[in-house]
Scaffold this motif. Sequence first.
Motif, PDB file in Angstrom:
ATOM      1  N   UNK A   1      12.507  12.959 -21.591  1.00  0.00           N
ATOM      2  CA  UNK A   1      12.161  12.378 -22.887  1.00  0.00           C
ATOM      3  C   UNK A   1      12.048  13.476 -23.929  1.00  0.00           C
ATOM      4  N   UNK A   2      12.352  13.125 -25.162  1.00  0.00           N
ATOM      5  CA  UNK A   2      12.087  14.001 -26.298  1.00  0.00           C
ATOM      6  C   UNK A   2      10.578  13.988 -26.554  1.00  0.00           C
ATOM      7  N   UNK A   3      10.011  15.031 -27.160  1.00  0.00           N
ATOM      8  CA  UNK A   3       8.568  15.012 -27.455  1.00  0.00           C
ATOM      9  C   UNK A   3       8.126  13.805 -28.278  1.00  0.00           C
ATOM     10  N   UNK A   4       9.063  13.191 -29.028  1.00  0.00           N
ATOM     11  CA  UNK A   4       8.714  12.040 -29.856  1.00  0.00           C
ATOM     12  C   UNK A   4       9.264  10.722 -29.317  1.00  0.00           C
ATOM     13  N   UNK A   5       9.850  10.720 -28.131  1.00  0.00           N
ATOM     14  CA  UNK A   5      10.380   9.483 -27.550  1.00  0.00           C
ATOM     15  C   UNK A   5       9.272   8.505 -27.199  1.00  0.00           C
ATOM     16  N   UNK A   6       9.558   7.214 -27.332  1.00  0.00           N
ATOM     17  CA  UNK A   6       8.622   6.156 -26.958  1.00  0.00           C
ATOM     18  C   UNK A   6       9.095   5.519 -25.660  1.00  0.00           C
ATOM     19  N   UNK A   7       8.207   5.455 -24.663  1.00  0.00           N
ATOM     20  CA  UNK A   7       8.545   4.881 -23.365  1.00  0.00           C
ATOM     21  C   UNK A   7       7.473   3.882 -22.939  1.00  0.00           C
ATOM     22  N   UNK A   8       7.882   2.924 -22.119  1.00  0.00           N
ATOM     23  CA  UNK A   8       6.929   1.994 -21.542  1.00  0.00           C
ATOM     24  C   UNK A   8       7.169   0.566 -21.959  1.00  0.00           C
ATOM     25  N   UNK A   9       6.120  -0.081 -22.471  1.00  0.00           N
ATOM     26  CA  UNK A   9       6.144  -1.502 -22.818  1.00  0.00           C
ATOM     27  C   UNK A   9       6.524  -2.332 -21.598  1.00  0.00           C
ATOM     28  N   UNK A  10       5.839  -2.063 -20.480  1.00  0.00           N
ATOM     29  CA  UNK A  10       6.119  -2.779 -19.231  1.00  0.00           C
ATOM     30  C   UNK A  10       5.373  -4.108 -19.280  1.00  0.00           C
TER      31      UNK A  10
END
Length: 265
Positions: free
Chosen positions: A108-117
């Motif tokens: 991931x990039x330092x500013x990437x958004x991940x999740x929303x499971x």
Amino acid sequence: MKRFIPFVKSDPTVAVVRMQGTIAAGSRATLSDAGLRGLLEKAFRKGKPAAVALEINSPGGSPVQSSLIGARIRRLSDETEIPVFAFVEDVAASGGYWIASAADEIYADPASILGSIGVISAGFGAHVFLQRQGIERRVYTAGKSKSMLDPFRPENEEDVARLNRLLGQLHDTFITQIKTRRGDKLADNPDLFTGDIWVGQGAVDVGLADHVGHLVPAMKERFGDKVKFRRYEQRRPLLSRFGATLTSDALSAIEERAEFARYGL
């Protein structure tokens, strides 16, 4: 000429598949299993690459299409014995993260958004408006559930309970996918499967990603400075490029913009 000379080892190649947009089936889909099938087959089978890298930038969409795409990636990886690395750009959320979880490692990039499971169902209710306008809604069905959650009729508790059961089943399937793929990497965090999101290093800390880094330097570090990249990306149909499906494309763009906007993008 190197490839034709016996006993001379060629420089390693990483096949890069770009996955940009929302996930859905049908003609207006940006990402779908049918649309990606050919690209993924070529990426894994053409020229025996050292690895396949997925460039992912998706806020999610259809759980079924996400599952089909993820399963295809795993199947091809297992058949060819080629590792898969996911590189998240702006966002890999919901179905976008489902696809990312199919990779062996996630960057991931330092500013990437991940999740929303999680799973969401949204609609509207217009029955009050119709009543005020003197409009009567007439619906005839064979089967009491055929008109479930009709937006032009008052909401009832039985329909809502039925929908919540369906959403719960989908959510359980999503959670099983992530636990199966990420296993012991996942932190013991009560918010992990609540639909919450994490950014960059935070995603690494809870086990949703493995590293903070970018595609080219990460692949050079792993396969050497001489690694080559072969890129695969979906192309719009010829008629679409000349505006033959302008209305459909405009609707798709609005829908996709709304999905990305949920994450402030």
